[in-house]
Structures are given as structure tokens and as C-alpha cells.
Design a protein around this motif. Sequence first.
Motif, PDB file in Angstrom:
ATOM      1  N   LYS A  75      31.625  44.625  39.187  1.00 47.49           N
ATOM      2  CA  LYS A  75      30.997  43.369  38.787  1.00 47.49           C
ATOM      3  C   LYS A  75      29.698  43.149  39.551  1.00 47.49           C
ATOM      4  N   ASP A  76      28.849  42.268  39.010  1.00 53.27           N
ATOM      5  CA  ASP A  76      27.640  41.887  39.727  1.00 53.27           C
ATOM      6  C   ASP A  76      27.955  40.685  40.616  1.00 53.27           C
ATOM      7  N   GLU A  77      26.919  40.159  41.273  1.00 54.68           N
ATOM      8  CA  GLU A  77      27.132  39.062  42.219  1.00 54.68           C
ATOM      9  C   GLU A  77      27.620  37.786  41.544  1.00 54.68           C
ATOM     10  N   LYS A  78      27.459  37.699  40.223  1.00 58.15           N
ATOM     11  CA  LYS A  78      27.915  36.515  39.492  1.00 58.15           C
ATOM     12  C   LYS A  78      29.338  36.688  38.948  1.00 58.15           C
ATOM     13  N   GLY A  79      29.925  37.863  39.185  1.00 59.08           N
ATOM     14  CA  GLY A  79      31.285  38.112  38.740  1.00 59.08           C
ATOM     15  C   GLY A  79      31.409  38.699  37.354  1.00 59.08           C
TER      16      GLY A  79
ATOM     17  N   THR B 123      29.757  44.692  34.823  1.00 63.54           N
ATOM     18  CA  THR B 123      28.493  45.311  34.395  1.00 63.54           C
ATOM     19  C   THR B 123      28.583  46.822  34.202  1.00 63.54           C
TER      20      THR B 123
END
Length: 543
Positions: A520-524, A527
Motif C-alpha cells: 500500500k501507499d502512505e494513504k493505505g 498500489t
Amino acid sequence: MTPKRIIQSVVIVLVMATTAAAQDVSRIDQLVQSFVPSGKFMGSVLIARGNELVFNKGYGSANLEWNIPNSPSTKFRLGSLTKQFTAASILLLEERGKLRMDDPVKKHLSDAPAAWDTITIFNLLTHTSGIPNFTGFPEYRSLEPFPSSTEKIVARFRDKPLDFQPGEKWSYSNSGYVLLGYLIERITGGSYEQFVQENIFAPLAMKDSGYDSNSAVIRNRAAGYAPGPNGPANAGFVHMSIPHAAGALYSTTEDLLRWQQGLFGGKLLTAASVQKMTTPFKNDYAFGLIVNTANGHKVISHNGGIEGFNTYLAYYPDDKLTVVVLANLNGPVPDEMGPKLGALAHGETAQLTSERKEIAVSRDILARYVGTYELVPGINLMMTLDGNQLMTQLSGQQKFPIFAESETRFFLKVVDAQLEFGKDEKGAVTFVVLHQNGRDQKAIRKSDTVLERKEIAVAPAILTAYVGTYQLSPAVDFVITIDGAQLMAQITGQPKLPLFAESERSFFYKAVDAQVEFAKDEKGAVTRLVLHQGGRDVTAMRK
């Protein structure tokens, strides 16, 4: 058509004089026949001692739809038996002063990537280049049905990182042999097909051999089949431009005898070149040939596999004995049968799986064998107990039951293989020997336990977050879907398979030795995913 309706050929050529010899031939036929009624084998078999044909017979159908029987004149795709013809071609070029074994690839391929700077022709011939095997790439199945130039095939792997430093390890690589074919074409200015035809097939009078084609009409060519739930099914399609110098040739049993007689009879290469070709470097591998000892006999052999066909060719130099098994039905039978035929031709015994006698062994004794045994780095034989049944599993393969012949020796029924456990001086089980296809491979015990992946339950909402399409390469997608409560994965051109969770982000296949990890990216947001398989980690970005 079901296996029971397969028509058998009755073409047979025998040159035998004594009653004992006739009994040997009967046993040879019995051995081959043991695989035929069950639908495991269709093909042709030849055994020769020098110029004398000992056995030469076809079994099953060259074409099931027309009920055309296999015979000594049936033409089969050779698969990786092609590699020895490629190796001989390279040696012919060396004899003519066009190259040297220690030449760096970049000497003949000026635009070779920097990673190939220290890769030599010798490394390509012996599978020690470190160039990754392109037929193992995730996208391979989606690309193999389409024609390609040799240059474009090379482009598929030329910019991939090496699996190891050249000469450091051995790893079978079709890429290396396609690259050898490409070098032959660059050096000679003609096609690989033309070179092999003019410099090997024609001089050795191999009139029934050639480079296979998807479009040409080739007389007496067998159709290729794969096992199916209702008997043999038509094999999948591969465009013959793809295997190239690694696996695109076809031949007959009798032409392969001419090849062995020509190669080892000094009709093609000098004695020095033959010596180079048959001197193993790592893992018993020489130039397109495996050289080892079976039952005290030196044997020079190789096998092959391609859609619809499996093959085996062996030469015992001390006896000038040739064994050829060509099958137009995919499966392990040629590898199982070939060494046994060699044993019978030497007057030795060869036991059929059906003749092995199972005995009862106590659970306490079986429990002593449970553990993990390392066959080669990264590949383990795992022994587990399921009730009172001892089970074995090779990394990335299914689990199978094994049956006791004695307290230390066991056999499989699904394939012709045996396992023999060994102890140290204190009586502790320290290794197991795998006896298969005439080879004995020792696996050292690494643990008295087996790491088995544990499946856990994951909430449907978490699984739903992974659904989508991830791009492995420009032409290959990794598609994640949900079937009920089951997460499913499908790579372009491959079947859909279930994924099982061992954590909320990490999943594993049961059908193959591979794992998938979502990121996941930093926003959850999910990706990408990473496919872990065969020691490689391939990232696929979500589209």
C-alpha cells in the motif's frame, strides 16, 4: 479418444541370435508396454549396439484422429535434444577459426549489455552464464504462440539482471542456447536452420531431421498430445520460432542413431572437440549433454520437453550403446524408461513399479523420517506423516504418498522413483537418496520438521481491496478477483488459481511454489503486488 483405443504399431526390427538375447528383447518390450495401456506413453523406441539394431519399435498413435501408428520413421519434435546440435555447431565454428570457447559474448555481439561483459561462449554452453531463463518469465505463456525473430527473443532477456555471476553457479537456461543460435546466425550470416541442415544433417545423411515448422507439410510428422481428464488431448500451441536453437528441431529414432554414430564415430567433429563437448563442468553438464555414471557405466545423455513431446537420448561410450525414446504424449515416461532400457541392454535387471511389493512399517519408524532434506540449494524434499502414511513433497510440487519396500527404502506409485533413507553411526537419520531416471541424488537432512504454510481467514473487505489488474509487463497482466470468499489470481495466458492468506497482505499458491504480497501507499491504498517465485521478486503495479 480414450487410452484403451490407442492403436499400437507392430513395426519391429530385431537382430538377435541367442535365446538369452530374445528374452532380453521380450523384457524390453514388456517394459515399454507397461506404460502403454494406461495411456502414459505413445512414441518410438530404439536400442542399438554399434551399428546393430537391438530394438526398434513404435507404440501408440502418431495421429489419434486418423489412427496412424507410430513407427521408426515417425518424426518427433526433440525439445532440448536440440541443444546438443547447437553445441556441435559452435564447435564446428571453433574448428573453422570463427570463434573460441573463451570468447566473451560481446566479441560477437557488439551491443551486448554491460552485465554480459564477462559471459563467455563456454558459459552459455554449460548453463553457467547467469542469464535468466526466458521460458520461466511470467509473461512467457502469453508470448509463445506468436512468431518472433531471434533478435526479439534475445531482447526479452538481454536487459534482465543476471541470476548470478558468470561461472559461479549452474542454472538451466534456454536463454543461453537461443543466444548461441543468434551468435551462429551473426557469425555465419545465415539462419540457424540452414547451418544445422548443411553442416550436420546433410553430412550425416539425416534425411528425416530438420527445423520444425508450424506451416510446412512435413511427411510422417507426429501430432503432439498432452494428458487430459478423458485421455490424450491436443497439446498447446508454440510457434517454432520461439524455442529456436534451444528446442526447435525434429527427428526420428533412426536419424538420432545416425547422429550418435556420426558424433562419436568421428564423422563430424575432431576427437578434441568431442572431448570438449563431453567434459562436464558443473552439475554433470557438458555442452548440451549430461555426463555421469549409471550402474557403473558412463552415460552421455539429455532429455527434451516441448508442447506435445518428451524425448530421451543416451549413449554409453564403453559399449557403443544407443538408447532413444521419443514420445508424442507429454509426461515423464521417456526419462523413466530410458535408463531402464539401458540397464536391460547391459544384461541388468529393471524393476517395474507394478512389480514392487509394499510392506507394512510401524508409525514409530515412519516418524523418524519426518523432516526437511535439501536436494540442492533452494529445493527441498519434505517428509510428513498423514496418519500412518508417509508423504513426500518436492519444493513447488504436489505432495505424494510413498510406500515401503523395507524399513529404509520407499517408492512412489505416481512416478518411477524411489527414496532410501540413510543413518549416521549413532542411528540418526541424516539423509535420503532419491533414485530416479538412472540418477542417485543425495539430500541432506536440514531439519526434523517441515515448514508448512498456514492458511488463515481474512475478512472479505480486506480481500476486496486487492481486486484489480496489476501489470507485470507491457503485455502481461496479473488479475486478482474474488470467487465467493476465495481470492483468485490469473496471469495473462495462464489458468486462474486460488490464493491463500498467511497474513492480511501475504498470500501463497498451493498449486505452485509461489507467493504474492500486496503493498500500500502512505494513504493505505493498494498500489502494487510482488510475485515471489523461483528466487525472483517481480513487482506489478496496479493499473
